[in-house]
Structures are given as structure tokens and as C-alpha cells.
Design an enzyme around this catalytic site. Sequence first.
Site, PDB file in Angstrom:
ATOM      1  CG  LEU A  38      -1.841   1.212   1.468  1.00  0.00           C
ATOM      2  CD1 LEU A  38      -2.948   1.030   0.466  1.00  0.00           C
ATOM      3  CD2 LEU A  38      -2.377   1.285   2.768  1.00  0.00           C
ATOM      4  CG  HIS A  39       2.239   3.123  -2.728  1.00  0.00           C
ATOM      5  ND1 HIS A  39       2.171   1.800  -3.442  1.00  0.00           N
ATOM      6  CD2 HIS A  39       2.055   3.598  -4.187  1.00  0.00           C
ATOM      7  CE1 HIS A  39       1.988   1.685  -4.534  1.00  0.00           C
ATOM      8  NE2 HIS A  39       1.956   2.895  -5.350  1.00  0.00           N
TER       9      HIS A  39
END
Length: 191
Positions: A141-142
Site C-alpha cells: 500500500l502507498h
Amino acid sequence: MGADGGITDDFTIPGVPDSFQRLWTPHRMAYIKGGQDQFKHQDDCPFCAAPTRSDAESLIVHRGVHAFVVLNLFPYNPGHLLICPYRHVPDYTDITVAETAEIAELSQTAMRVLREVAKPTGFNLGMNQGNTGGAGIAAHLHQHIVPRWGGDGNFLPIIAQTKAITQTLDEVRELVSEAWPSGAGANGDRD
């Protein structure tokens, strides 16, 4: 199709010039050939590897308790930041309440810092979830923080998927990290 709705002989044959100019981006082939499977494990993940190196080497702007801020290696605009949890999780629903709160706080701080050092007139914020959602690295995730200026959406990025960047990543990292407030999600920076 022709003006009368019938099929014409005007079709493009590979290798035969057409009316489009093309700007090639061969560096993107690594994603095509490697596929998304290359980042499924922590050992292969650039977002997991980044915190194990120096801030300058990894382009880290700030280290928090649960997440860190890093420059995008292939920025849409100068100052394009990513907020990444330290944990290797793929989906927004996988992060804890504490991680969610810190990612939100770091996103707000990133916007404030970028406003101070680069004077953008707008931002794009977002998370691309999964391969189909357009995530370049779907396994970790980012959150993207992309500063925007009037006129930055010319034909190059829209048509040719090519962007002219005016500063080196080292210069941008130095400006942003120096302007980052010391108390925001502090976990201590390393150089």
C-alpha cells in the site's frame, strides 16, 4: 470506417508510419516483463527495502512511527511523494487504525511542506488498489501526494506518457526534508 459507414483500407499496419508521433519509455518494460508478482514478497519489495537504507539512498523525506514518506522514483511532477506503511500490506482495509491515522497526518504534513517549498496550486492524492486499479506496486500500500500547477498537464504526459522534470530527486528530497517539521509523526530520521 469511411464517411459512408463502410469499411475502408485505412488501417494501421505495425511498422508502417501513421499520423502519430511516438515518444518511447522503455524503462516501463521492467513492469511489463516482471509483472506484479515480482513485488508480492517483502524480500522483493522496494517499499520494504527503502527503510533499511539511508534516507538519502532511498529518497526518504521523513520516517514516522508506522509509516514513512519517500519521493516517487518516477514522479508525475517534482515533489511527487509516497506515504508507505512499514508493514507489507496490499490494501487500505489491511492497515490498523494507528497506521491509518499516521498516513493521514503525514499526507496533510506533506501538502503543507510542498506548499511551502514549491508553491503548487493544487494536489492529486490517491491510492491505486490492486493490479486492475492501476497500482504500480500492488503488494505494498502507498498513498500518492502529487503537487500540481496550472499548465502542468501539457501533451507530453497526457499523450506520450513522458514528463519533463525540472529538478533532480536529490534536490527535491533535500528541500522537502529540510522543511519537514521535526514533531510530525517523529521516529527519528537517518542519514
